[in-house]
Design an enzyme around this catalytic site. Sequence first.
Site, short mmCIF file in Angstrom:
data_model
loop_
_atom_site.label_atom_id
_atom_site.label_comp_id
_atom_site.label_asym_id
_atom_site.label_seq_id
_atom_site.Cartn_x
_atom_site.Cartn_y
_atom_site.Cartn_z
CD GLU A 7 0.72 -9.24 17.57
OE1 GLU A 7 0.27 -8.79 16.50
OE2 GLU A 7 0.00 -9.48 18.57
NE ARG A 58 -2.33 -1.33 3.45
CZ ARG A 58 -2.09 -2.59 3.83
NH1 ARG A 58 -2.54 -3.59 3.09
NH2 ARG A 58 -1.43 -2.85 4.94
P1 AMP Z 1 4.63 -2.01 11.66
O1 AMP Z 1 5.92 -2.58 11.11
O2 AMP Z 1 4.15 -2.74 12.85
O3 AMP Z 1 4.73 -0.51 11.89
O4 AMP Z 1 3.53 -2.25 10.56
C1 AMP Z 1 3.44 -1.39 9.50
C2 AMP Z 1 3.04 -2.07 8.22
O5 AMP Z 1 1.99 -2.99 8.42
C3 AMP Z 1 2.58 -1.03 7.25
O6 AMP Z 1 3.18 -1.30 5.99
C4 AMP Z 1 1.07 -1.18 7.21
O7 AMP Z 1 0.62 -1.20 5.88
C5 AMP Z 1 0.76 -2.48 7.89
N1 AMP Z 1 -0.16 -2.34 9.04
C6 AMP Z 1 0.14 -2.60 10.34
N2 AMP Z 1 -0.91 -2.45 11.13
C7 AMP Z 1 -1.92 -2.04 10.33
C8 AMP Z 1 -3.29 -1.70 10.57
N3 AMP Z 1 -3.84 -1.72 11.80
N4 AMP Z 1 -4.03 -1.31 9.50
C9 AMP Z 1 -3.50 -1.27 8.27
N5 AMP Z 1 -2.23 -1.60 7.99
C10 AMP Z 1 -1.44 -1.98 9.00
#
Ligand code: AMP
Length: 177
Positions: A102, A65
């Site tokens: 996670e 995205r």
């Molecule tokens: P993080 O590495 O945990 O910051 O996760 C970020 C990535 O996961 C991004 O590329 C987002 O597109 C996706 N992502 C994580 N959590 C969500 C969420 N609640 N809604 C949409 N996309 C998410």
Amino acid sequence: MHLKNPVDRLKAAVRDVADFPKPGVGFKDITPALADGQLFHDCIAWLAGRHKAGSVDAVAGIDARGFILAGAVAHRLGVGFVPIRKKGKLPWKTECVSYELEYGTAEIEIHRDALQKGRNVLVVDDVLATGGTALAACKLVERIGGNVVGVDFLMGLSFLHGLQKLVSYNTYVLAEY
Ligand code: AMP
């Protein structure tokens, strides 16, 4: 033209989907915001408008995205776009960084020759959650000689404290939750 901050319209458009892609996750679905042409335009103009002409040489987007937003921001700034992809998708020689999810680990890659040394790179993604993905993306840009001048997100989930992982970078979140 002075652009009004589109955060309220963005928050009204984004759809919260409970328990996707797995139980307990509240997914931020940006597709209704992308489908609204004026809103999509204004979000991109707002993100791009924070950066002075000449201060960014390339925009790096995170699979998948992030590509939609980063490509549009790059176009608006008149600079190139660099894809950061999940492992195994890029056809040429790559650098790879693994990071903690996670459950388990993930790996993302960048083409080794995607940037000339010392280029100023803006990293763009849709949602900042724990910050692991964005931090890995910054490391990839740096590993191939780029200079990360900003890390911008359409949305951030502040209760996950992702900005703490990115304290050494110039970060921006349009819509905080
Ligand atoms: P993080 O590495 O945990 O910051 O996760 C970020 C990535 O996961 C991004 O590329 C987002 O597109 C996706 N992502 C994580 N959590 C969500 C969420 N609640 N809604 C949409 N996309 C998410």
